[in-house]
Design a protein around this motif. Structure first.
Motif, mmCIF file in Angstrom:
data_model
loop_
_atom_site.group_PDB
_atom_site.id
_atom_site.type_symbol
_atom_site.label_atom_id
_atom_site.label_comp_id
_atom_site.label_asym_id
_atom_site.label_seq_id
_atom_site.Cartn_x
_atom_site.Cartn_y
_atom_site.Cartn_z
ATOM 1 N N ASN A 275 0.833 -1.206 -0.437
ATOM 2 C CA ASN A 275 -0.185 -0.336 0.261
ATOM 3 C C ASN A 275 1.092 0.546 -0.143
ATOM 4 O OD1 ASN A 275 -2.926 0.396 0.262
ATOM 5 N ND2 ASN A 275 -3.180 -0.686 2.230
ATOM 6 N N ASN A 276 1.240 1.168 -0.898
ATOM 7 C CA ASN A 276 2.472 3.127 -1.194
ATOM 8 C C ASN A 276 2.018 3.782 -2.454
ATOM 9 O OD1 ASN A 276 5.430 3.775 -1.969
ATOM 10 N ND2 ASN A 276 4.735 3.362 -4.000
ATOM 11 N N ALA A 277 0.924 3.959 -2.862
ATOM 12 C CA ALA A 277 0.365 5.199 -3.661
ATOM 13 C C ALA A 277 0.024 5.615 -2.296
ATOM 14 C CB ALA A 277 -1.294 5.055 -3.673
ATOM 15 N N ALA A 278 0.552 7.582 -2.773
ATOM 16 C CA ALA A 278 0.321 8.609 -1.683
ATOM 17 C C ALA A 278 0.534 9.707 -2.437
ATOM 18 C CB ALA A 278 0.831 8.891 -0.358
ATOM 19 N N VAL A 279 0.027 10.973 -2.219
ATOM 20 C CA VAL A 279 0.247 12.660 -2.467
ATOM 21 C C VAL A 279 0.005 13.245 -1.369
ATOM 22 C CG1 VAL A 279 -2.063 11.997 -4.196
ATOM 23 C CG2 VAL A 279 -2.459 13.311 -2.157
ATOM 24 N N PHE A 280 1.052 14.681 -1.458
ATOM 25 C CA PHE A 280 1.530 15.134 -0.752
ATOM 26 C C PHE A 280 1.418 17.174 -0.544
ATOM 27 C CE2 PHE A 280 4.518 18.800 0.862
ATOM 28 C CZ PHE A 280 4.774 17.687 1.881
ATOM 29 N N ASP A 281 0.521 17.354 -0.014
ATOM 30 C CA ASP A 281 1.022 19.104 -0.347
ATOM 31 C C ASP A 281 0.908 19.416 1.470
ATOM 32 O OD1 ASP A 281 -0.170 21.050 -1.269
ATOM 33 O OD2 ASP A 281 -2.974 20.732 -0.508
ATOM 34 N N MET A 282 1.182 20.626 1.006
ATOM 35 C CA MET A 282 1.631 21.859 2.727
ATOM 36 C C MET A 282 1.119 23.143 2.040
ATOM 37 S SD MET A 282 5.459 21.982 2.159
ATOM 38 C CE MET A 282 5.572 23.750 3.018
ATOM 39 N N ALA A 283 0.188 23.423 3.669
ATOM 40 C CA ALA A 283 0.832 25.385 3.219
ATOM 41 C C ALA A 283 0.238 25.967 5.142
ATOM 42 C CB ALA A 283 -1.202 25.565 3.402
ATOM 43 N N PRO A 284 0.968 26.863 5.101
ATOM 44 C CA PRO A 284 0.535 27.553 6.160
ATOM 45 C C PRO A 284 -0.954 27.353 7.675
ATOM 46 C CG PRO A 284 1.292 29.218 4.857
ATOM 47 C CD PRO A 284 1.161 28.077 3.933
ATOM 48 N N TRP A 285 -1.105 26.970 8.927
ATOM 49 C CA TRP A 285 -1.633 26.544 9.427
ATOM 50 C C TRP A 285 -2.800 27.119 9.082
ATOM 51 C CZ3 TRP A 285 -2.346 22.875 11.527
ATOM 52 C CH2 TRP A 285 -3.786 22.769 12.015
ATOM 53 N N GLY A 286 -3.659 28.686 8.659
ATOM 54 C CA GLY A 286 -4.207 29.087 8.113
ATOM 55 C C GLY A 286 -4.716 29.418 7.050
ATOM 56 N N GLU A 287 -3.910 28.692 5.754
ATOM 57 C CA GLU A 287 -4.741 28.720 4.746
ATOM 58 C C GLU A 287 -4.679 27.142 4.313
ATOM 59 O OE1 GLU A 287 -1.363 30.307 2.186
ATOM 60 O OE2 GLU A 287 -0.709 32.032 3.675
ATOM 61 N N ILE A 288 -4.865 26.170 5.375
ATOM 62 C CA ILE A 288 -5.007 24.651 4.754
ATOM 63 C C ILE A 288 -6.763 24.925 4.195
ATOM 64 C CG2 ILE A 288 -6.039 22.624 5.718
ATOM 65 C CD1 ILE A 288 -3.020 22.890 8.206
ATOM 66 N N THR A 289 -6.977 24.206 3.165
ATOM 67 C CA THR A 289 -7.855 24.275 2.346
ATOM 68 C C THR A 289 -8.739 23.142 2.856
ATOM 69 O OG1 THR A 289 -7.775 23.317 0.570
ATOM 70 C CG2 THR A 289 -7.278 25.815 0.681
ATOM 71 N N GLN A 290 -10.296 22.219 3.270
ATOM 72 C CA GLN A 290 -10.717 21.441 3.080
ATOM 73 C C GLN A 290 -10.465 20.567 1.933
ATOM 74 O OE1 GLN A 290 -15.214 21.159 4.186
ATOM 75 N NE2 GLN A 290 -15.110 23.273 5.568
#
Ligand code: NAD
Length: 256
Positions: free
Chosen positions: A85-100
């Protein structure tokens, strides 16, 4: 050859760590199914591997896609003995800019996709006399939070937890569920990570990648191939008594 006669499905196997494991398993005698949302890249990887390797389209966020892929892999290989089970994605953002939207994408692939892939394959491995080996890809990010990487870190903490629960639930059926936790690995995913750190920390492209590599006690970033030995061990009979563990394969990164 430690996996002679075995059959394996590797999600996200088209490139990076998944492709290295698919190649490594084939070298040890396994027949591998390279399952990925990018079918063309998966087909190239399978063709390079040879030894009966084949590619299937898979989107782990869609239950119909999981069911179709697992059924076809079973039909072509006569069963599935190993799931990576290897598939994955990455994203990041400053705390106040995390989106749903970012939250939904990360949790859909990294957690929901991993869980329902595991469920589908383990139902087939539960048949009498079968059993199997399941290896989930976590991350050092799952062992502690990071100010800019909250959601990805949380998703990988969930992988470590699911590995524990599934490991305990399934060992009575002869199914070993364990995990691998890489540190920083030079793959297309890290190029994406580097570009996001460049954006949010105001760095030149490539600088974050160079710095994290220098910070690894081993002396360099990981390569996809560095994870193959542990993945072979966890897929082989040598790990039969290993249950619900997640191994750090990270050049000492987590300990430092
Ligand atoms: P990568 O981005 O290079 O490859 C991921 C693969 O997953 C790609 O082939 C992609 O097409 C596929 N994929 C993405 N979404 C999918 C979906 N919905 N359905 C099916 N396939 C999908 O990643 P990588 O760096 O090789 O990482 C492999 C694993 O190791 C991941 O679980 C990752 O989180 C973990 N990991 C990576 C690092 C790193 O530094 N690269 C560190 C720690 C953990």
């Amino acid at each position: 050859m430690r996996l002679q006669g075995k059959t394996a499905i590797i999600t996200g196997g088209a490139r990076g760590i998944g492709a290295a494991i698919a190649e490594g398993y084939a070298r040890e005698g396994a027949r591998v199914c390279v399952a990925d949302i990018g079918l063309a890249a998966a087909e190239e990887t399978a063709a390079r591997i040879g030894n009966g390797a084949f590619a299937l389209a898979l989107d782990v966020t869609k239950i119909e896609s999981i069911r179709a892929c697992v059924a076809e892999a079973e039909r072509r290989m006569g069963g599935i003995g190993i799931l990576v089970n290897n598939a994955a994605v990455f994203d990041m953002a400053p705390w106040g800019e995390i989106t749903q939207q970012s939250y939904d994408v990360i949790f859909d692939v990294n957690v929901k996709g991993l869980l329902f892939m595991l469920q589908e394959v383990s139902e087939s491995m539960k048949r009498p006399g079968k059993g199997g080996k399941i290896i989930n890809f976590a991350s050092q990010a799952g062992r502690r939070g990071e100010p800019l990487v909250a959601v990805y870190c949380a998703s990988k903490a969930a992988v470590i937890s699911l590995t524990q629960s599934a490991g305990l639930a399934l060992i009575k059926h002869g199914i070993n569920v364990n995990g691998i936790s890489p540190g920083v690995v030079d793959t297309p995913m890290w190029d994406h990570v580097d570009s996001l750190f460049a954006k949010y920390e105001g760095r030149p492209l490539g600088e974050k990648k160079r710095l994290v590599g220098e910070g690894v006690p081993f002396g360099r970033m990981g390569k996809p191939e560095d994870h193959v030995g542990c993945a072979i061990f966890l897929a082989s009979a040598e790990s039969d008594y290993v249950v619900a563990q997640t191994y750090n394969v990270d050049g000492g990164q987590w300990m430092s």
